[in-house]
Write an enzyme that holds these catalytic residues in place. Structure first.
Site, PDB file in Angstrom:
ATOM      1  N   TYR A  49      39.502  41.142  37.721  1.00 52.45           N
ATOM      2  CA  TYR A  49      40.809  41.825  37.666  1.00 52.45           C
ATOM      3  C   TYR A  49      41.791  40.990  38.469  1.00 52.45           C
ATOM      4  CZ  TYR A  49      44.554  45.107  38.546  1.00 52.45           C
ATOM      5  OH  TYR A  49      45.793  45.688  38.619  1.00 52.45           O
ATOM      6  N   GLU A  62      49.575  41.917  34.826  1.00 52.57           N
ATOM      7  CA  GLU A  62      48.172  42.243  35.071  1.00 52.57           C
ATOM      8  C   GLU A  62      47.282  41.606  34.019  1.00 52.57           C
ATOM      9  OE1 GLU A  62      46.636  46.491  36.050  1.00 52.57           O
ATOM     10  OE2 GLU A  62      46.101  46.134  33.962  1.00 52.57           O
TER      11      GLU A  62
END
Ligand code: GDP
Ligand code: MN
Length: 383
Positions: free
Chosen positions: A101, A189
């Site tokens: 992530y 992201e």
């Protein structure tokens, strides 16, 4: 402003972040040739401004072109968190070894930026944040313009990355920061950032939000067509009103944003919830109000409607006629209460009275709301 995954990825690619080969399609007839063009095995991905597409069945692996066509047929038109799928991204399937992530956000509360990383990518960031073992590491950045790649590398080293992976992820993170700054983003992201079995690092997903206040200098992003897939919001844009879909059952039509919010507050204080925010602005016409009434009545979730209008610049006679027109074109008989004041109020009230529409003729929005809620408890209203 939110970008679609494929738009976000193309920004990333501009800054040298590797992305999978892919093509977008808007029509099912294009899927077979596009899929064959991309790779023997493709991932079919719904393009909507909503997360959790994987869980919702909006990201599917196809082993060949025919399977891609079948899956595309299932995904196209699907509803994902209220967004209807109108576009697909067909991407080369990755042979995933590990998922990370990685994100950069504008940290407005602290007046800085934050780079976030976890070696447990792929899952919901909320889940990650709540699990200390898989916790997200945060790196606060005061000034993106003077950031050096080695600073990022030092930060990422603490998460246990080393060797080629460390330098690869650092490079992507550094480029993400540069992209973030250059394109005036508020969120960038990558979840998951993938390492393939061959050792390549690619952004397998992209969630990007651009600062609306900077769109004037991000002309290419400003020109992107906005996603309005909620059918009611789509219709509202055609009518020319400010409208936000909400999850309550009381429809609201107000002639100003303040009036609309005040009405919502009063509803809330009485334990009721708005089905929408709707503000006409200063351009009320008979047609605009009729269309607004029709819009709310066409939403089956709406069980009652409060109309809250003040005629400063707005013509209230046209508004009253619009309410009557809007009701006439509908067969549903749910309660409606109109509070209307301002120019031509007497003429307007006469129109509403003649149509036997409950009307509040004073400044008290609370009165209109109370009347409506009582009616709603009482069940169906007569038109
Ligand atoms: P999201 O659910 O909206 O965040 O959509 P993602 O693009 O993140 O996809 C969801 C999940 O699908 C990812 O976490 C991956 O595990 C998986 N996925 C995405 N692309 C690929 C791929 O090319 N190959 C494989 N095997 N899995 C993929
Ligand atoms: Mn994702």
């Amino acid at each position: 402003m939110k970008l679609f995954e494929h738009e976000g990825k193309s920004l990333f690619a501009d800054f040298g972040i590797p992305i999978p080969r892919g093509r977008t399609v808007d029509r099912l007839e294009e899927v077979l040739s596009a899929a064959r063009d991309v790779a023997p095995e493709v991932v079919v991905k719904a393009q909507v401004h909503a997360g959790g597409r994987g869980k919702a069945g909006g990201v599917r692996l196809a082993r060949n072109g025919e399977e891609a066509v079948a899956l595309a047929g299932e995904i196209m038109g699907m509803d994902i968190q209220g967004c209807s799928v109108e576009r697909l991204l067909l991407e080369e399937a990755l042979d995933i070894e590990k998922e990370f992530y990685l994100s950069v956000i504008l940290n407005a509360g602290k007046d800085n930026f934050m780079l976030m990383f976890s070696s447990f990518g792929g899952m919901d960031v909320e889940d990650l944040a709540h699990d200390p073992g898989k916790g997200i590491m945060c790196f606060e950045i005061e000034d993106l313009s003077s950031l050096h790649e080695y600073e990022i590398r030092n930060f990422l080293r603490e998460s246990g990355l080393s060797g080629k992976t460390l330098s690869g992820v650092s490079s992507v993170a550094f480029r993400l920061c540069r992209c973030f700054r250059a394109r005036d983003l508020t969120l960038a992201e990558i979840n998951p950032l993938v390492i393939t079995r061959e050792g390549d690092i690619l952004a397998a997903d992209a969630k990007v939000e651009v600062d609306d206040n900077s769109l004037f200098r991000q002309k290419d992003l400003q020109a992107l067509p906005p996603e309005v897939s909620d059918p009611f919001e789509k219709r509202a844009a055609e009518i020319g009103i400010s409208y936000v879909q909400m999850d309550g059952d009381v429809g609201i039509i107000a002639s100003g944003a303040g009036l609309a919010m005040n009405t919502m507050d009063i509803l809330e204080s009485k334990g009721a919830r708005a089905a929408n925010f709707l503000e006409t602005g200063g351009g009320i016409t008979r047609e605009l109000i009729a269309n607004s009434v029709e819009l709310l009545f066409s939403n089956p979730a709406v069980k009652g409607v409060v109309v809250n209008l003040y005629g400063g610049v707005n013509p209230m006679l046209a508004a009253a006629n619009g309410v009557v027109d809007g009701l006439r074109s509908h067969t549903r008989s749910i309660p409606i209460v109109v509070k209307l004041l301002g120019n031509q109020q007497e003429e307007a009230w006469r129109i509403l009275d003649e149509a036997r529409i409950l009307t509040v003729k004073s400044v008290h929005t609370e009165k209109a709301v109370t009347m409506l809620l009582e009616k709603m408890e009482g069940g169906e209203d007569e038109l």
